[in-house]
Scaffold this active site. Structure first.
Site, PDB file in Angstrom:
ATOM      1  N   PHE A   1       0.813  -1.222   0.000  1.00 15.60           N
ATOM      2  CA  PHE A   1       0.000   0.000   0.000  1.00 15.60           C
ATOM      3  C   PHE A   1       0.846   1.272   0.000  1.00 15.60           C
ATOM      4  O   PHE A   1       0.394   2.330  -0.440  1.00 15.60           O
ATOM      5  CB  PHE A   1      -0.913   0.018   1.249  1.00 15.60           C
ATOM      6  CG  PHE A   1      -0.219   0.446   2.519  1.00 15.60           C
ATOM      7  CD1 PHE A   1      -0.030   1.800   2.810  1.00 15.60           C
ATOM      8  CD2 PHE A   1       0.305  -0.487   3.410  1.00 15.60           C
ATOM      9  CE1 PHE A   1       0.637   2.205   3.967  1.00 15.60           C
ATOM     10  CE2 PHE A   1       0.966  -0.095   4.553  1.00 15.60           C
ATOM     11  CZ  PHE A   1       1.140   1.261   4.836  1.00 15.60           C
TER      12      PHE A   1
ATOM     13  N   GLU B   1       9.550  -4.428  13.214  1.00 15.28           N
ATOM     14  CA  GLU B   1       9.166  -3.356  12.280  1.00 15.28           C
ATOM     15  C   GLU B   1       7.839  -2.769  12.760  1.00 15.28           C
ATOM     16  O   GLU B   1       6.816  -3.459  12.774  1.00 15.28           O
ATOM     17  CB  GLU B   1       9.000  -3.896  10.854  1.00 15.28           C
ATOM     18  CG  GLU B   1       8.627  -2.777   9.893  1.00 15.28           C
ATOM     19  CD  GLU B   1       8.420  -3.243   8.456  1.00 15.28           C
ATOM     20  OE1 GLU B   1       7.758  -4.263   8.238  1.00 15.28           O
ATOM     21  OE2 GLU B   1       8.922  -2.563   7.548  1.00 15.28           O
TER      22      GLU B   1
ATOM     23  N   CYS C   1       9.875   1.406   3.652  1.00 15.89           N
ATOM     24  CA  CYS C   1      10.791   0.334   4.033  1.00 15.89           C
ATOM     25  C   CYS C   1      12.208   0.851   4.227  1.00 15.89           C
ATOM     26  O   CYS C   1      13.068   0.117   4.692  1.00 15.89           O
ATOM     27  CB  CYS C   1      10.784  -0.752   2.971  1.00 15.89           C
ATOM     28  SG  CYS C   1      11.415  -0.154   1.407  1.00 15.89           S
TER      29      CYS C   1
ATOM     30  N   SER D   1       5.335  -7.032   3.297  1.00 13.91           N
ATOM     31  CA  SER D   1       5.883  -7.410   4.608  1.00 13.91           C
ATOM     32  C   SER D   1       6.673  -8.721   4.492  1.00 13.91           C
ATOM     33  O   SER D   1       6.441  -9.518   3.571  1.00 13.91           O
ATOM     34  CB  SER D   1       4.745  -7.568   5.607  1.00 13.91           C
ATOM     35  OG  SER D   1       3.869  -8.580   5.150  1.00 13.91           O
TER      36      SER D   1
ATOM     37  N   LYS E   1      -1.012  -7.044  -9.377  1.00 15.22           N
ATOM     38  CA  LYS E   1      -2.008  -7.094  -8.303  1.00 15.22           C
ATOM     39  C   LYS E   1      -1.640  -5.991  -7.309  1.00 15.22           C
ATOM     40  O   LYS E   1      -0.754  -6.147  -6.480  1.00 15.22           O
ATOM     41  CB  LYS E   1      -1.980  -8.476  -7.630  1.00 15.22           C
ATOM     42  CG  LYS E   1      -3.283  -8.932  -7.011  1.00 15.22           C
ATOM     43  CD  LYS E   1      -3.785  -8.063  -5.890  1.00 15.22           C
ATOM     44  CE  LYS E   1      -2.993  -8.220  -4.616  1.00 15.22           C
ATOM     45  NZ  LYS E   1      -3.365  -7.223  -3.585  1.00 15.22           N
TER      46      LYS E   1
ATOM     47  N   GLU F   1      -4.804  -4.070  -1.917  1.00 21.49           N
ATOM     48  CA  GLU F   1      -6.257  -3.867  -1.813  1.00 21.49           C
ATOM     49  C   GLU F   1      -6.576  -2.569  -1.062  1.00 21.49           C
ATOM     50  O   GLU F   1      -7.694  -2.078  -1.109  1.00 21.49           O
ATOM     51  CB  GLU F   1      -6.932  -5.066  -1.130  1.00 21.49           C
ATOM     52  CG  GLU F   1      -6.588  -5.291   0.323  1.00 21.49           C
ATOM     53  CD  GLU F   1      -5.292  -6.086   0.511  1.00 21.49           C
ATOM     54  OE1 GLU F   1      -4.438  -6.070  -0.392  1.00 21.49           O
ATOM     55  OE2 GLU F   1      -5.145  -6.687   1.588  1.00 21.49           O
TER      56      GLU F   1
HETATM   57  P1  NAD Z   1       1.539  -6.684   2.943  1.00 24.76           P
HETATM   58  O1  NAD Z   1       2.569  -7.735   3.009  1.00 24.76           O
HETATM   59  O2  NAD Z   1       0.422  -6.730   3.914  1.00 24.76           O
HETATM   60  O3  NAD Z   1       0.844  -6.674   1.481  1.00 24.76           O
HETATM   61  C1  NAD Z   1       1.615  -6.655   0.310  1.00 24.76           C
HETATM   62  C2  NAD Z   1       0.825  -7.330  -0.809  1.00 24.76           C
HETATM   63  O4  NAD Z   1       0.602  -8.695  -0.476  1.00 24.76           O
HETATM   64  C3  NAD Z   1      -0.549  -6.710  -1.053  1.00 24.76           C
HETATM   65  O5  NAD Z   1      -0.768  -6.611  -2.436  1.00 24.76           O
HETATM   66  C4  NAD Z   1      -1.490  -7.711  -0.420  1.00 24.76           C
HETATM   67  O6  NAD Z   1      -2.752  -7.756  -1.042  1.00 24.76           O
HETATM   68  C5  NAD Z   1      -0.777  -9.023  -0.620  1.00 24.76           C
HETATM   69  N1  NAD Z   1      -1.105 -10.030   0.401  1.00 24.76           N
HETATM   70  C6  NAD Z   1      -1.548  -9.801   1.660  1.00 24.76           C
HETATM   71  N2  NAD Z   1      -1.677 -10.980   2.319  1.00 24.76           N
HETATM   72  C7  NAD Z   1      -1.308 -11.946   1.457  1.00 24.76           C
HETATM   73  C8  NAD Z   1      -1.193 -13.364   1.568  1.00 24.76           C
HETATM   74  N3  NAD Z   1      -1.495 -14.012   2.704  1.00 24.76           N
HETATM   75  N4  NAD Z   1      -0.761 -14.053   0.509  1.00 24.76           N
HETATM   76  C9  NAD Z   1      -0.441 -13.418  -0.640  1.00 24.76           C
HETATM   77  N5  NAD Z   1      -0.514 -12.074  -0.791  1.00 24.76           N
HETATM   78  C10 NAD Z   1      -0.940 -11.349   0.239  1.00 24.76           C
HETATM   79  O7  NAD Z   1       2.304  -5.289   3.015  1.00 24.76           O
HETATM   80  P2  NAD Z   1       1.704  -3.819   3.167  1.00 24.76           P
HETATM   81  O8  NAD Z   1       1.147  -3.647   4.538  1.00 24.76           O
HETATM   82  O9  NAD Z   1       0.845  -3.498   2.009  1.00 24.76           O
HETATM   83  O10 NAD Z   1       3.043  -2.933   3.014  1.00 24.76           O
HETATM   84  C11 NAD Z   1       3.903  -2.634   4.085  1.00 24.76           C
HETATM   85  C12 NAD Z   1       5.044  -3.615   4.160  1.00 24.76           C
HETATM   86  O11 NAD Z   1       5.743  -3.625   2.916  1.00 24.76           O
HETATM   87  C13 NAD Z   1       6.083  -3.214   5.206  1.00 24.76           C
HETATM   88  O12 NAD Z   1       6.521  -4.378   5.861  1.00 24.76           O
HETATM   89  C14 NAD Z   1       7.203  -2.594   4.392  1.00 24.76           C
HETATM   90  O13 NAD Z   1       8.482  -2.642   4.990  1.00 24.76           O
HETATM   91  C15 NAD Z   1       7.144  -3.444   3.166  1.00 24.76           C
HETATM   92  N6  NAD Z   1       7.766  -2.772   2.026  1.00 24.76           N
HETATM   93  C16 NAD Z   1       8.983  -3.221   1.631  1.00 24.76           C
HETATM   94  C17 NAD Z   1       9.637  -2.602   0.588  1.00 24.76           C
HETATM   95  C18 NAD Z   1      10.984  -3.077   0.143  1.00 24.76           C
HETATM   96  O14 NAD Z   1      11.456  -2.593  -0.881  1.00 24.76           O
HETATM   97  N7  NAD Z   1      11.639  -3.991   0.842  1.00 24.76           N
HETATM   98  C19 NAD Z   1       9.041  -1.509  -0.064  1.00 24.76           C
HETATM   99  C20 NAD Z   1       7.786  -1.082   0.362  1.00 24.76           C
HETATM  100  C21 NAD Z   1       7.153  -1.734   1.422  1.00 24.76           C
END
Ligand code: NAD
Length: 494
Positions: free
Chosen positions: A155, A385, A287, A232, A179, A182
């Site tokens: 997000f 985190e 991140c 994450s 994708k 959401e």
């Molecule tokens: P998230 O992991 O909750 O969601 C990321 C994506 O995964 C979304 O599109 C979501 O719909 C999908 N998703 C959620 N649950 C899932 C499941 N069980 N199986 C498959 N797909 C699933 O992350 P978020 O809350 O949207 O974003 C924040 C996180 O992203 C933080 O931990 C941040 O550090 C990380 N992040 C990392 C980087 C990087 O470059 N390392 C960059 C941006 C954000």
């Protein structure tokens, strides 16, 4: 400039074969973190719909693979011009769904456009090569598309993170399945419209709205050959395991716990601004945000720095200088984390729990910058985190102690040092257990053509997601050995 939040509910659709259409699954609502208003809703994409979109993408990709890169690049050039033309409109939209302030929204898009410019430059860069390896015999390598590739995004950067991969993957001849989160699906429709207007043939860019089930259907489709993921750590690992178990290449970037090492000889102005902006920018929801400040030396020598950091963070106005938190549940989590740190002995130098919501945005998700001092290494505030505008100060005797703490954390995204001593900076660079390091830079994001990616629990898979080191992920290398004439001195290559 304040963010323009849509005053109606936008129907967030899929983009399949050049058309916007509704999903066929569960309905999901999109709420603005700024004021809690309903700004969008969409229907998720079920497995049958996902399968059809990917089948169609595969047909389109076969034709795209035969289009010379110079012609593919023309589409990307048009795409760039459209994004620049529509930059403010897209920035407002992405901010309204992710909680960023306007400048941050625009900066993310500009960084995305830098990746696009890198992709445009690929046509003139090293994308193959040929050498005569023995008399009359030559070897060459050619970059070829992987086929249909997918990307799943978080997000917190609704345009920048997808833009890390869209231009490179498409320019290299792939079809792209996206994708979006959401929580932030609105921006994806703008990006899809821009690619359509730019002249991208139908079927090469398919946007599928949804969450877990949609992601799993995408990964499981046999035609999807490469899966990129950013989010994450827990989900990155799950996506990596599922994709690689099916024999696919997966690059899954996860969460972070980034450290800044502050040495007494740092430039006070650079340290004050750089460190404060690192943990408060995007309300700490990035991140690369600093999360732990390792203050080296005695209190007398470092106090001026701490005062500068506190003063800068305290001066930020919520709603304009600093944006909102993605959900109410996350605000509760952050407040509880501050409470736990306090109970564990931390001293609160700045308490964001007391922040007042900006006028007219009382229904939004707000917390102010928070600075915790005397945090214990190994405690939750030092290792987990949090993903909010909170920094934990740990006092250290010397650099060795600081780097021991830095090395003990499971993540490996970024580490920075603030100092005016090059030799000490070099020591931190060498000892840091991260993929990206900064010197007097609070958010050490590499710029093109340098690539982006962490190590350890911040990345599963090999290579980086952008830049030079992403090319082997988004393409296949074909090695070709050629002989046209029979040679008299036959050898093992004959
Ligand atoms: P998230 O992991 O909750 O969601 C990321 C994506 O995964 C979304 O599109 C979501 O719909 C999908 N998703 C959620 N649950 C899932 C499941 N069980 N199986 C498959 N797909 C699933 O992350 P978020 O809350 O949207 O974003 C924040 C996180 O992203 C933080 O931990 C941040 O550090 C990380 N992040 C990392 C980087 C990087 O470059 N390392 C960059 C941006 C954000």
């Amino acid at each position: 400039m304040s963010v323009k939040i849509p005053n109606k509910t936008i129907n967030c659709q899929n983009f399949i074969n050049g058309e916007f259409t509704n999903g066929d699954g569960e309905k999901i609502k999109v709420v603005s973190p700024f004021n809690g208003s309903l700004i969008g809703e969409f229907s998720s994409s079920n497995r049958n719909l996902v399968n059809k979109a990917i089948d169609d993408a595969q047909i389109a990709q076969r034709l795209w693979a035969d289009v010379p890169m110079k012609e593919r690049t023309k589409v990307m050039f048009n795409f760039r011009n459209i994004l620049i033309r529509d930059m403010d409109e897209i920035a407002h939209l992405k901010c309204s769904e992710s909680g960023k302030n306007f400048d941050e929204g625009k900066a993310g898009l500009i960084k995305g456009i830098e990746v696009l410019e890198f992709a445009i430059a690929l046509q003139n860069m090293d994308i193959g090569g040929r050498v005569e390896v023995s008399r009359g015999v030559s070897c060459e390598y050619r970059r070829e598309p992987v086929g249909v590739v997918a990307n799943i995004t978080p997000f917190n950067f609704p345009a920048m993170v997808p833009m890390w991969t869209i231009p490179i993957a498409l320019t290299l001849g792939n079809a792209y399945i996206w994708k979006p989160s959401e929580k932030t699906p609105l921006t994806s429709m703008k990006i899809a419209s821009a690619l359509k207007e730019a002249g991208l043939p139908n079927g090469l860019f398919q946007v599928l709205q949804g969450s877990k089930d949609t992601v799993e259907a995408i990964i499981d489709h046999p035609s999807v050959k490469a899966v990129g993921f950013v989010g994450s750590t827990k989900i990155a690992k799950a996506v990596y395991d599922r994709g690689t178990a099916a024999g696919k290449r997966v690059l899954a970037l996860g969460g972070a716990k980034n450290h800044i090492v502050l040495l007494p000889d740092a430039n006070p102005e650079m340290a004050g601004v750089g460190i404060s902006d690192s943990f408060t920018g995007c309300a700490g929801q990035r991140c690369m945000a600093a999360s732990v400040l390792l203050v080296v030396g005695n209190a007398k020598d470092t106090e001026k720095h701490i005062e500068n950091i506190v003063a800068r963070a305290r001066s930020l106005k919520l709603g304009s200088d600093m944006g909102a938190i993605i959900t109410k549940a996350q605000v509760t989590f952050l407040k509880e984390a501050i409470g736990k740190a306090e109970a564990a002995g931390a001293k609160i130098l700045l308490d964001g729990r007391k922040a007042v919501a900006p006028a007219g945005m009382e229904e939004g998700n707000w917390i102010g910058p928070t600075i915790l001092d005397n945090v214990q290494p190994g405690s939750e505030a030092a290792t987990i985190e949090l993903f909010g505008p909170i920094i934990s100060i740990i006092r250290c005797i010397d650099i060795s102690e600081a780097m021991k703490i830095e090395n003990s954390v499971t993540y490996g995204n970024a580490c920075s040092v603030f100092t005016s001593n090059g030799a000490l900076a070099e020591k931190v660079i060498k000892m840091a257990s991260t993929g990206m390091v900064g010197v007097n830079v609070g958010v050490p994001v590499p710029r093109e053509p340098f690539s982006f990616g962490g190590v350890n629990a911040s990345k599963f898979g090999h290579g980086d997601i952008t830049g030079q080191h992403s090319l082997d992920f988004w393409s296949n290398i074909k090695k070709v050995t050629v002989k046209w004439e029979k040679q008299n001195d036959n050898n093992w290559m004959s």
